[in-house]
Write an enzyme that holds these catalytic residues in place. Sequence first.
Site, short mmCIF file in Angstrom:
data_model
loop_
_atom_site.label_atom_id
_atom_site.label_comp_id
_atom_site.label_asym_id
_atom_site.label_seq_id
_atom_site.Cartn_x
_atom_site.Cartn_y
_atom_site.Cartn_z
N CYS A 167 0.82 -1.21 0.00
CA CYS A 167 0.00 0.00 0.00
C CYS A 167 0.85 1.26 0.00
CB CYS A 167 -0.99 0.01 1.16
SG CYS A 167 -0.28 0.03 2.81
N CYS A 168 0.21 2.37 -0.37
CA CYS A 168 0.85 3.69 -0.43
C CYS A 168 1.96 3.68 -1.49
CB CYS A 168 1.37 4.07 0.95
SG CYS A 168 1.83 5.81 1.12
N ILE A 169 3.20 3.97 -1.12
CA ILE A 169 4.30 4.00 -2.08
C ILE A 169 4.94 2.63 -2.27
CG2 ILE A 169 6.08 4.55 -0.37
CD1 ILE A 169 5.82 5.91 -4.01
N THR A 229 -3.12 -0.85 -2.92
CA THR A 229 -4.06 0.24 -2.64
C THR A 229 -3.24 1.48 -2.32
OG1 THR A 229 -6.05 0.86 -1.39
CG2 THR A 229 -4.29 -0.22 -0.16
#
Length: 256
Positions: A167-169, A229
């Site tokens: 998730c995120c980066i 995500t």
Amino acid sequence: MSAMLTVLQHCGRNLLTPRTVQSLNKSSYSTQMAKRVAVVLAGCGVYDGSEIHEVSAVLVHLSRGGASVNMFAPNIDQMHVVDHLKGEPSQEKRNVLVESARLARGNIQDLSKLSVKDHDAVIFPGGFGAAKNLCTWAVEGKDCSVNDEVKAALQAFHSEGKAIGLCCISPVLAAKVFPGCEVTVGVEKDEKYPDTTDTAAAINQLGCKHVSKSVGESHVDEKNKLVTTCAFMCKAPIHEIFDGIGSMVQKVLKLA
């Protein structure tokens, strides 16, 4: 468990009270959902480690899904240390494993000890530590290198056909290690996702496919068993971040 229900039904429906059925179904669900998941951390704190709220969301949703969790982190120095009050680098040095232990309440292991055979899936929360300590994306972008132990863990789960959540980066880790894979880091050309467009362009330049997904959604690359995500790549209320991570975790558990 379904066979047991069938036998009881043939013996007489009066034996199957609502409470009995509920208990049996709950037992069956718990057995099916008892997945073993590794969570790989990158320190403690959004600017130089794992994003704390993302880690918490991952752990909450794994707990709700009935999974057993083991946490890991590489035993290396952080790229640098950021004073989170001032938002500026400081001169001190910190260790990724030691700092990650704060999030794991001390219950964490050296990433070198992660065994793919002991786990059904692996999840990488985000935060700048994923782009600074697990790889060098923060300073080198698509030309970055991935930490050897992180790369080995990703390749091991992938070769065993086991689910990988990011998730995120952190989806950039997959983009760097698995050419041609599909990931999301948010919605392109949307002011709510200020860093997504440039990151997506770099992902595409690596020969991968970026798929635009909103903060509450997740994307599944069925071929590579990757679930991604965007989390805090979006400027959204924290409950929406948690919902998106919940979607990712649920799909990881389903694939595991």
